[in-house]
Design a protein around this motif. Structure first.
Motif, PDB file in Angstrom:
ATOM      1  N   ILE A 212      29.144  29.715  47.038  1.00 54.56           N
ATOM      2  CA  ILE A 212      29.993  29.642  45.842  1.00 54.56           C
ATOM      3  C   ILE A 212      29.805  30.878  44.979  1.00 54.56           C
ATOM      4  CG2 ILE A 212      30.408  28.358  43.712  1.00 54.56           C
ATOM      5  CD1 ILE A 212      29.589  25.824  45.231  1.00 54.56           C
ATOM      6  N   ALA A 213      28.551  31.319  44.814  1.00 52.69           N
ATOM      7  CA  ALA A 213      28.273  32.508  44.006  1.00 52.69           C
ATOM      8  C   ALA A 213      28.953  33.735  44.597  1.00 52.69           C
ATOM      9  CB  ALA A 213      26.767  32.725  43.914  1.00 52.69           C
ATOM     10  N   GLY A 214      28.940  33.853  45.940  1.00 52.29           N
ATOM     11  CA  GLY A 214      29.605  34.983  46.567  1.00 52.29           C
ATOM     12  C   GLY A 214      31.102  34.981  46.337  1.00 52.29           C
ATOM     13  N   LEU A 215      31.716  33.799  46.424  1.00 55.63           N
ATOM     14  CA  LEU A 215      33.161  33.700  46.172  1.00 55.63           C
ATOM     15  C   LEU A 215      33.488  34.036  44.718  1.00 55.63           C
ATOM     16  CD1 LEU A 215      33.849  30.407  48.164  1.00 55.63           C
ATOM     17  CD2 LEU A 215      34.623  32.698  48.790  1.00 55.63           C
ATOM     18  N   VAL A 216      32.653  33.543  43.812  1.00 58.84           N
ATOM     19  CA  VAL A 216      32.890  33.798  42.382  1.00 58.84           C
ATOM     20  C   VAL A 216      32.696  35.268  42.054  1.00 58.84           C
ATOM     21  CG1 VAL A 216      32.043  33.311  40.051  1.00 58.84           C
ATOM     22  CG2 VAL A 216      32.327  31.442  41.689  1.00 58.84           C
ATOM     23  N   ALA A 217      31.699  35.923  42.686  1.00 59.29           N
ATOM     24  CA  ALA A 217      31.397  37.319  42.396  1.00 59.29           C
ATOM     25  C   ALA A 217      32.545  38.247  42.749  1.00 59.29           C
ATOM     26  CB  ALA A 217      30.135  37.750  43.148  1.00 59.29           C
ATOM     27  N   VAL A 218      33.410  37.816  43.681  1.00 61.54           N
ATOM     28  CA  VAL A 218      34.579  38.632  44.012  1.00 61.54           C
ATOM     29  C   VAL A 218      35.492  38.767  42.796  1.00 61.54           C
ATOM     30  CG1 VAL A 218      36.640  38.769  45.469  1.00 61.54           C
ATOM     31  CG2 VAL A 218      34.473  38.005  46.445  1.00 61.54           C
ATOM     32  N   MET A 219      35.531  37.720  41.979  1.00 56.76           N
ATOM     33  CA  MET A 219      36.396  37.727  40.795  1.00 56.76           C
ATOM     34  C   MET A 219      35.660  38.108  39.521  1.00 56.76           C
ATOM     35  SD  MET A 219      38.493  34.227  41.707  1.00 56.76           S
ATOM     36  CE  MET A 219      36.972  33.343  42.095  1.00 56.76           C
ATOM     37  N   SER A 220      34.383  37.730  39.413  1.00 54.56           N
ATOM     38  CA  SER A 220      33.617  37.996  38.191  1.00 54.56           C
ATOM     39  C   SER A 220      32.149  38.206  38.558  1.00 54.56           C
ATOM     40  CB  SER A 220      33.750  36.832  37.203  1.00 54.56           C
ATOM     41  OG  SER A 220      32.858  36.986  36.114  1.00 54.56           O
ATOM     42  N   GLN A 221      31.677  39.430  38.412  1.00 52.18           N
ATOM     43  CA  GLN A 221      30.282  39.708  38.768  1.00 52.18           C
ATOM     44  C   GLN A 221      29.287  38.979  37.870  1.00 52.18           C
ATOM     45  OE1 GLN A 221      29.357  43.846  39.195  1.00 52.18           O
ATOM     46  NE2 GLN A 221      30.743  44.149  40.935  1.00 52.18           N
TER      47      GLN A 221
END
Length: 774
Positions: A423-432
């Motif tokens: 989930i963190a990896g998917l979110v990091a694509v949009m917001s670091q």
């Protein structure tokens, strides 16, 4: 409770397909096709005979059908393997490889580039599928698999890119490669990967970014659990996971898929998805997982085995699971026949089969006196470990005694780390920033996994050495079979389980070790670390000085465990060649190390940097050896005799070898000379310094190579000479010339390749030598 009857009718087909596929990889295409036709003919003849005599064979007809199917499937595997392996070796590429031709290649990148450490520098390996080759003045369209060996510029290419490069071809070992390509120039990207691979690469990059705020160990473990990227794993942590039987967590395994799939299906149900919608969501999750972890054979294998285990344990019991496993084995072998010779495929299949066959009854036995979830958590790793133990021992020469317990303790943290990390990896694509927050959350359970591995590996008897000989492996397999037969009866009884746990725990805390080893009053042990150096000096009161660490962490770790060492006053690294320093994580593993002293020449730079990083990570002071300095640690006293100068690359000899820290050690009135890999240039410097080299025992320089100064060797007048050397090494060590020099001294010569660990022992009026091998 009614016992579920096993359905093993497809097992002969799976075994036959596996054996014939492995055999077919070594056959020519023509031989494989002829063999396949013969097998299929017999199989179809059996089917016709069964149909004609159906009444007489009604009772045994299912086994006749199973035999016929096995023959037909075996023929299919043999044909596919022979044709696929033959196809790789046809065309111009293998011919050009035999000629070591210079070629220009257009190709598709089919794996991620991997950075590796060579003896003197780093290099990159990556697989490509050549589509056009130009060599010897001719351009040909091909589809040939190549392994590229290149410099770090190749780290910039991505899976799916179309590239052009040039280099020299050479022949490759193994039937799955047409050639090796030593690239001589940076790759030119002709076209980038498709949007699918580009998007997946962004998710992988997002996962790495999300984990970036974490400490080094957690920062490496989170991506390893989610997508199998273990490139950042510290060597000491890799060794801990190996010792504790947890290496499956560092690669893409079926458990990774089941965790991701279970989470996705849970969310889908929560959102109201039902029936066929769940199937669609599940398939999409599997496809996403395979793309994220890269669609390589090992990933496809892991995905298939994970689905099989999930089906067997959840959906339809052992009967459906065993059928699914057999079908999966056959399908995977037909799709990728090279799996038939893959150790990873064997371990995956054995672990899945063990889970399906053994885990349910063992879970039920434990559930008679403990909660079912806990019973299943114990039964699953126990079953997998039991069936895989002989294969693991054959590969590693070790049997882990803490694997089940370590996996049991780590299991509750694996799911949260994997899911939160994804989930963190998917979110990091949009917001670091939000991705970093998720990464910090994933780091909490990752910290627990790392500490379980570290502390379990630190147990004195965490693993035991096991000879990788056919007889020893057969004996271990028989022992495992006996354990399997008795396991259910033991697991039903709480007291019996308690007794077993206590006995194993005491054995790990106080391992028996090798009979009579170590000997009493030992002064120095030259550890059998293969082609390298690893010595231990006894400082008394349980403390030691370690001189060099060998090429592999497991070897020096094993030697120190056998000696019962938990505290190291000083580690001396005579120079930075890999066969002397790469085993340093094994010295640090579970021990208190107070200081490290190193050679004044940081060459090779990569190894020197890694030593510095390990020392910094463990907060161990690092110092540089100085000629003439004197040390005392407990009963040990020594003087550093060299190096007196650092040799440049333009001078004679090897600069790193001639920068070896040479030590003259005195202990209990006995003198020993430890020479590292010093060559004649440094040896002559020490002779000119006027040092008194007369000693009782000599650690012969550079594994007994011919590159010795005769006057230096003669000046030692050693009664005992010890050579640390690997069995069947490629260097011809020890040399005939050096052996003759030592025999001329009248020295008793001992070699680690023949004698194992070698101990120099105090006998009051002299020295004795004891060896771990008879």
């Amino acid at each position: 409770m009614t016992s579920e009857r096993l359905d093993l009718r497809l097992a002969p087909s799976a075994l036959a397909a596996w054996s014939m596929t492995a055999m077919g990889l070594g056959w020519s295409s023509g031989q494989a096709v002829l063999g396949a036709v013969a097998l299929a003919t017999v199989g179809f003849a059996l089917l016709c005979w069964k149909r004609r005599d159906a009444d007489e064979l009604a009772r045994d007809s299912r086994w006749v059908l199973a035999a016929a199917c096995a023959l037909i499937v075996a023929g299919s595997g043999l044909a596919v393997a022979g044709l696929r392996a033959g196809a790789v070796q046809v065309g111009p590429v293998p011919v050009l490889a035999e000629q070591q031709a210079q070629v220009t290649v257009e190709a598709v990148v089919v794996t991620d580039p991997v950075l590796r450490q060579g003896r003197f520098s780093t290099y990159v390996v990556v697989r490509i599928s050549a589509r056009q080759v130009t060599g010897r003045g001719e351009t040909t369209r091909v589809r040939s698999p190549l392994l590229v060996i290149a410099d770090e510029s190749w780290m910039q290419v991505h899976l799916g890119d179309n590239v052009e490069t040039s280099g020299r071809l050479s022949t490759a070992d193994g039937p799955d490669l047409a050639a090796l390509l030593s690239a001589r120039e940076d790759p030119t990207v002709l076209s980038e990967a498709s949007w699918v691979f580009a998007g997946i690469s962004q998710v992988r990059a997002g996962l790495t970014e999300a984990a970036s705020p974490l400490p080094a160990a957690q920062r490496a473990l989170v991506p390893a659990l989610v997508d199998g990227d273990d490139s950042g794993m510290p060597p000491d942590m890799v060794e801990d996971f190996k010792t504790t039987g947890m290496t499956h967590l560092l690669a893409v395994s079926g458990s990774n898929l089941t965790l991701v799939l279970g989470f996705v299906l849970f969310i889908a149900r929560w959102c109201g998805v039902r029936a066929h919608g769940l199937t669609v969501v599940g398939v999409a999750a599997v496809v996403f997982f395979v793309l994220l972890a890269r669609p390589e054979p090992s990933v496809l294998r892991a995905a298939a085995m994970g689905l099989v285990a999930l089906a067997g344990l959840v959906a339809g019991g052992r009967k459906r699971g065993i059928r699914a496993l057999c079908v999966a084995v056959v399908v995977l072998l037909l799709l990728d026949p090279w799996l038939a010779r893959s150790v990873g495929f064997m371990l995956s299949t054995l672990a899945t089969g063990g889970i399906l066959l053994l885990a349910p009854p063992w879970r039920d036995a434990l559930a008679q006196w403990m909660p079912v979830p806990l019973a299943e958590a114990i039964a699953v790793p126990l079953a997998a470990q039991m069936v895989c133990t002989p294969v693991v021992a054959a590969i590693s020469g070790q049997v882990s005694l803490v694997a089940v317990g370590a996996n049991l303790l780590a299991a509750p943290a694996v799911g949260p780390t994997t899911v939160i990390g994804l989930i963190a990896g998917l979110v990091a694509v949009m917001s670091q920033p939000l991705g970093h927050l998720g990464g910090l959350l994933a780091g909490i359970p990752a910290w627990w996994i790392i500490n379980v591995a570290r502390h379990a590996a630190g147990v004195a008897g965490a693993s035991v050495d096991w000879p990788a000989t056919p007889f020893a492996i057969a004996a271990l397999a028989l022992l495992c079979v006996l354990c399997v037969c008795a396991m259910a009866a033991v697991l039903r009884r709480r007291l019996a389980c308690l007794v077993v746990v206590v006995v194993v725990s005491v054995g790990m805390a106080q391992p028996l070790g090798r009979m009579g080893w170590p000997p009493d009053d030992w002064l120095m042990v030259v550890c059998d670390v293969g082609q390298g150096d690893g010595l231990v000096l006894n400082a008394g009161s349980g403390s030691v000085v370690v001189v060099d660490a060998g090429p592999e962490p497991s070897d020096i770790d094993r030697c120190l465990d056998d000696l019962g060492i938990s505290e190291v006053a000083l580690v001396v690294l005579t120079h930075f060649h890999a066969d002397h320093v790469d085993g340093l994580p094994g010295v640090l593993n579970g021990r208190v190390v107070h200081e490290i002293e190193v050679s004044p020449l940081s060459d090779p730079p990569q190894q020197a940097a890694e030593v510095g990083q390990l020392a910094a990570a463990a907060d161990i002071p690092l110092s540089i050896a100085v000629p003439g300095e004197q040390w005392q640690v407990g009963q040990l006293r020594w003087e550093v005799l060299g190096p007196w100068r650092v040799y440049g690359s333009g001078e004679e000899g090897d600069g790193a070898n001639n920068a070896s820290v040479v030590m003259l050690v005195e202990v209990q009135g006995h003198r020993m000379l430890l020479t590292g890999d010093a060559e004649p240039e440094e040896e002559l410097d020490i002779l000119r310094s006027g040092a008194d080299l007369a000693v009782d025992a000599l650690k012969v320089s550079h594994h007994g190579s011919a590159n010795q100064d005769p006057d230096f060797v003669a000046a030692t007048r050693a009664a005992v000479a010890v050579i640390s050397v690997g069995a069947d090494n490629d260097y011809g060590h020890p040399s005939i010339e050096t052996m003759a020099q030592l025999e001329g001294l009248g020295a008793a010569i001992f070699r680690t390749d023949l004698d194992g660990d070698i101990a120099i022992v105090d006998q009051g009026d002299g020295l004795a030598v004891a060896t771990s091998e008879p």
